[in-house]
Motif scaffolding. Structure first.
Motif, mmCIF file in Angstrom:
data_model
loop_
_atom_site.group_PDB
_atom_site.id
_atom_site.type_symbol
_atom_site.label_atom_id
_atom_site.label_comp_id
_atom_site.label_asym_id
_atom_site.label_seq_id
_atom_site.Cartn_x
_atom_site.Cartn_y
_atom_site.Cartn_z
ATOM 1 N N ALA A 98 -52.265 -24.149 4.598
ATOM 2 C CA ALA A 98 -51.054 -23.720 5.194
ATOM 3 C C ALA A 98 -51.243 -22.275 5.870
ATOM 4 C CB ALA A 98 -49.955 -23.855 4.212
ATOM 5 N N GLY A 99 -52.065 -21.795 5.824
ATOM 6 C CA GLY A 99 -52.204 -20.415 6.204
ATOM 7 C C GLY A 99 -53.468 -19.943 7.090
ATOM 8 N N PHE A 100 -54.043 -20.751 7.789
ATOM 9 C CA PHE A 100 -55.018 -20.247 8.839
ATOM 10 C C PHE A 100 -54.704 -20.632 10.170
ATOM 11 C CE2 PHE A 100 -58.169 -21.053 4.836
ATOM 12 C CZ PHE A 100 -58.314 -19.526 4.479
ATOM 13 N N ALA A 101 -54.121 -19.358 11.070
ATOM 14 C CA ALA A 101 -53.783 -19.454 12.375
ATOM 15 C C ALA A 101 -55.149 -20.068 13.147
ATOM 16 C CB ALA A 101 -53.403 -18.176 12.763
ATOM 17 N N GLY A 102 -54.670 -21.011 13.973
ATOM 18 C CA GLY A 102 -55.797 -21.725 14.896
ATOM 19 C C GLY A 102 -56.473 -22.881 14.241
ATOM 20 N N PHE A 103 -56.592 -22.797 12.790
ATOM 21 C CA PHE A 103 -56.851 -24.190 12.079
ATOM 22 C C PHE A 103 -56.051 -24.986 11.520
ATOM 23 C CE2 PHE A 103 -60.294 -21.130 12.669
ATOM 24 C CZ PHE A 103 -61.629 -21.942 12.996
ATOM 25 N N SER A 104 -54.870 -24.636 10.670
ATOM 26 C CA SER A 104 -54.154 -25.185 10.243
ATOM 27 C C SER A 104 -52.827 -24.385 9.852
ATOM 28 C CB SER A 104 -54.920 -26.039 8.845
ATOM 29 O OG SER A 104 -53.545 -26.609 8.394
ATOM 30 N N ALA A 105 -51.907 -24.402 10.377
ATOM 31 C CA ALA A 105 -50.808 -23.546 10.067
ATOM 32 C C ALA A 105 -49.431 -24.218 10.534
ATOM 33 C CB ALA A 105 -50.853 -22.129 10.494
ATOM 34 N N PRO A 106 -48.309 -24.106 9.747
ATOM 35 C CA PRO A 106 -47.079 -24.985 10.366
ATOM 36 C C PRO A 106 -46.302 -23.796 11.201
ATOM 37 C CG PRO A 106 -46.857 -23.998 8.050
ATOM 38 C CD PRO A 106 -48.191 -24.037 8.329
ATOM 39 N N ASP A 107 -45.887 -24.383 12.279
ATOM 40 C CA ASP A 107 -45.132 -23.746 13.216
ATOM 41 C C ASP A 107 -43.607 -23.468 12.760
ATOM 42 O OD1 ASP A 107 -43.593 -26.074 13.928
ATOM 43 O OD2 ASP A 107 -44.668 -26.433 15.685
ATOM 44 N N SER A 108 -42.937 -22.806 13.566
ATOM 45 C CA SER A 108 -41.487 -22.592 13.241
ATOM 46 C C SER A 108 -40.421 -23.880 12.920
ATOM 47 C CB SER A 108 -40.552 -21.696 14.174
ATOM 48 O OG SER A 108 -40.697 -22.424 15.443
ATOM 49 N N GLN A 109 -41.032 -25.012 13.329
ATOM 50 C CA GLN A 109 -40.445 -26.206 13.106
ATOM 51 C C GLN A 109 -40.880 -27.088 12.044
ATOM 52 O OE1 GLN A 109 -40.931 -25.482 16.606
ATOM 53 N NE2 GLN A 109 -38.947 -24.690 16.362
ATOM 54 N N GLY A 110 -41.894 -26.480 11.370
ATOM 55 C CA GLY A 110 -42.597 -27.032 10.039
ATOM 56 C C GLY A 110 -43.790 -28.001 10.606
ATOM 57 N N ASN A 111 -44.166 -28.086 12.063
ATOM 58 C CA ASN A 111 -45.184 -29.039 12.421
ATOM 59 C C ASN A 111 -46.582 -28.259 12.437
ATOM 60 O OD1 ASN A 111 -43.101 -31.063 13.444
ATOM 61 N ND2 ASN A 111 -42.699 -29.649 14.977
ATOM 62 N N GLU A 137 -55.791 -37.626 -4.311
ATOM 63 C CA GLU A 137 -54.807 -37.209 -3.993
ATOM 64 C C GLU A 137 -54.622 -37.111 -2.189
ATOM 65 O OE1 GLU A 137 -51.884 -32.956 -3.798
ATOM 66 O OE2 GLU A 137 -53.511 -33.156 -5.006
ATOM 67 N N ILE A 138 -55.863 -36.910 -1.660
ATOM 68 C CA ILE A 138 -55.905 -36.704 -0.202
ATOM 69 C C ILE A 138 -57.191 -37.847 0.144
ATOM 70 C CG2 ILE A 138 -54.850 -34.546 0.052
ATOM 71 C CD1 ILE A 138 -57.960 -33.396 0.441
ATOM 72 N N ASP A 139 -57.004 -38.128 1.465
ATOM 73 C CA ASP A 139 -58.070 -39.111 1.967
ATOM 74 C C ASP A 139 -59.475 -38.530 2.524
ATOM 75 O OD1 ASP A 139 -56.193 -41.198 1.498
ATOM 76 O OD2 ASP A 139 -55.335 -40.959 3.391
ATOM 77 N N VAL A 140 -59.213 -37.146 2.962
ATOM 78 C CA VAL A 140 -60.072 -36.601 3.387
ATOM 79 C C VAL A 140 -59.645 -35.036 3.523
ATOM 80 C CG1 VAL A 140 -59.081 -36.672 5.786
ATOM 81 C CG2 VAL A 140 -61.826 -36.100 5.600
ATOM 82 N N LEU A 141 -60.760 -34.050 3.502
ATOM 83 C CA LEU A 141 -60.405 -32.595 3.558
ATOM 84 C C LEU A 141 -60.885 -31.811 4.688
ATOM 85 C CD1 LEU A 141 -59.417 -30.051 1.640
ATOM 86 C CD2 LEU A 141 -61.920 -29.715 0.973
ATOM 87 N N TYR A 142 -59.814 -31.271 5.572
ATOM 88 C CA TYR A 142 -60.098 -30.461 6.666
ATOM 89 C C TYR A 142 -59.437 -29.187 6.487
ATOM 90 C CZ TYR A 142 -61.694 -34.425 9.793
ATOM 91 O OH TYR A 142 -62.483 -35.516 10.123
ATOM 92 N N ARG A 143 -60.164 -28.252 5.754
ATOM 93 C CA ARG A 143 -59.562 -27.099 5.587
ATOM 94 C C ARG A 143 -60.722 -25.779 5.392
ATOM 95 N NH1 ARG A 143 -58.865 -23.220 1.867
ATOM 96 N NH2 ARG A 143 -56.902 -22.573 1.442
ATOM 97 N N ALA A 196 -60.991 -16.698 10.857
ATOM 98 C CA ALA A 196 -59.563 -16.518 10.241
ATOM 99 C C ALA A 196 -59.033 -15.203 10.209
ATOM 100 C CB ALA A 196 -59.918 -16.901 8.577
ATOM 101 N N LEU A 197 -59.988 -13.964 10.154
ATOM 102 C CA LEU A 197 -59.546 -12.831 10.320
ATOM 103 C C LEU A 197 -58.855 -12.580 11.443
ATOM 104 C CD1 LEU A 197 -62.484 -10.653 8.624
ATOM 105 C CD2 LEU A 197 -60.339 -11.450 7.639
ATOM 106 N N ALA A 198 -59.609 -13.129 12.721
ATOM 107 C CA ALA A 198 -58.883 -13.068 13.887
ATOM 108 C C ALA A 198 -57.535 -13.603 14.178
ATOM 109 C CB ALA A 198 -59.585 -13.655 14.991
ATOM 110 N N GLY A 199 -57.251 -14.686 13.562
ATOM 111 C CA GLY A 199 -56.068 -15.348 13.344
ATOM 112 C C GLY A 199 -55.155 -14.537 12.370
ATOM 113 N N ALA A 200 -55.409 -13.802 11.398
ATOM 114 C CA ALA A 200 -54.585 -13.339 10.551
ATOM 115 C C ALA A 200 -54.086 -11.983 11.270
ATOM 116 C CB ALA A 200 -55.306 -12.703 9.213
ATOM 117 N N VAL A 201 -54.846 -11.390 11.946
ATOM 118 C CA VAL A 201 -54.551 -10.057 12.887
ATOM 119 C C VAL A 201 -53.451 -10.491 13.755
ATOM 120 C CG1 VAL A 201 -55.302 -8.351 14.555
ATOM 121 C CG2 VAL A 201 -56.664 -8.777 12.319
#
Length: 337
Positions: free
Chosen positions: A39-52, A93-99, A197-202
């Motif tokens: 839920a927290g890696f910009a560019g890889f997986s993160a929800p936008d302001s609408q939760g998408n 709990e999940i079918d596949v892990l992409y994280r 991930a660091l580039a995304g965090a900055v």
């Protein structure tokens, strides 16, 4: 005795087939793919302001849902931490892990999980405030370093420090968002994570991105990719060939915009990839045109990369090792034949 052996072998074979088809059948029956992400890696997986959810890993989930279910929107995302990601997959709990999960020897042989093809080549890096004056990792002697618990980064930080006589002081966090808040709040001298991930965090979490710099050196290899459960070979093969299909599409010039037109091509490699010949989809229990549907949903690998982490994204990462093999990178599709 021979009859008993034959019967036993038949039972084992039937059990193996049932195990192999389990996840695919479950996903089709449910009508939804359950995809483990961050839920927290910009560019890889993160929800936008609408939760998408958006990102490179998310697009793989969407492409998979499109290929298997015919609809990229039929995904339920489960946000996972570094500590619970593998347990969630092991438990079903999940079918596949992409994280953003690094593939390693121990993870490959001790978790009861299968590592899929690498979809992003990365390395562990460091970010610091520019006014700290640090130009090299070795300038961080005695520094307090923010690092996430349950990751390869925590282990590598210790290994590298001992091997190079750097006595940094790790400050360990069980949640990435808390780690970001602490680092950008000034508690740590540096933060370590995958360089991407660091580039995304900055870009997304720093109060003023211009005040920070990701150091150019990395201290590890971090090959990232999906994980599936052992004993589910058909499902694991689908995840594998989805990746190779997205790479092959880029190699052959098949894009989100032209895939329908390219499906009429007389080029044998394109015909096989897009299901016009070869029955390659049915061998996985899928429609022969499953990759047409997947590519229409997300584009090829290059399109996914550029949109989420490349020059068309806020991260603006070079392709580097993630470029095609024909352009100096490591991305290489196993032939569809």
């Amino acid at each position: 005795m021979m009859r008993k052996v034959v019967i036993a072998a038949g039972v084992l074979a039937a059990s193996a087939v049932a195990a192999q088809a389990a996840t695919l059948d479950t996903v089709k029956s449910r009508g939804t793919l359950v995809c483990g992400v961050s839920a927290g890696f910009a560019g890889f997986s993160a929800p936008d302001s609408q939760g998408n959810y958006k990102g490179l890993d998310v697009d793989y989930c969407r492409a998979l849902a499109a290929g298997v279910l015919g609809d990229a929107s039929k995904v339920r995302y489960v946000s996972l931490t570094a500590q619970n990601r593998f347990t969630a997959l092991q438990s079903g709990e999940i079918d596949v892990l992409y994280r953003n999960s690094t593939q390693t020897y121990l993870r490959g042989v001790t978790l009861g999980l299968r590592q899929g093809p690498i979809n992003f080549y990365d390395g562990q890096g460091f970010v610091v405030k520019k006014d700290l004056g640090v130009k090299d990792i070795k300038d961080l002697k005695g520094a307090t370093v923010c690092v996430a618990q349950g990751t390869t980064h925590e282990v590598t930080l210790g290994d590298y420090g001992r091997a190079n006589g750097i006595d940094w002081k790790p400050l360990v966090f069980d949640r990435v968002d808390t780690m970001y808040q602490t680092f950008f709040g000034g508690r740590c001298d540096a933060m370590t994570q995958d360089a991407s991930a660091l580039a995304g965090a900055v870009t997304t979490a720093a109060p003023n991105p211009a005040d920070y710099v990701v150091l150019p050196q990395t201290i590890s290899k971090e090959p990232l990719g999906p994980f599936t459960r052992n004993g589910d070979e058909v499902w694991s093969d689908i995840i594998t060939w989805l990746h190779y299909g997205l790479i092959e599409a880029e190699e052959l010039g098949v894009t989100q915009a032209n895939v329908d037109e390219m499906a009429k091509s007389q080029t044998p490699a394109i015909q096989r990839l897009l299901g016009a010949s070869g029955d390659l989809g049915s061998r996985l229990g899928l429609d022969n045109k499953w990759l047409v549907t997947a590519i229409k949903a997300t584009g090829n690998y290059g399109e996914i990369y550029e949109r989420n982490v490349g020059k068309a994204s806020p991260l603006k990462l070079d392709r580097g090792l993630n470029g095609l093999w024909s352009k100096g990178g490591l991305m290489y599709a196993v032939p569809f034949k």
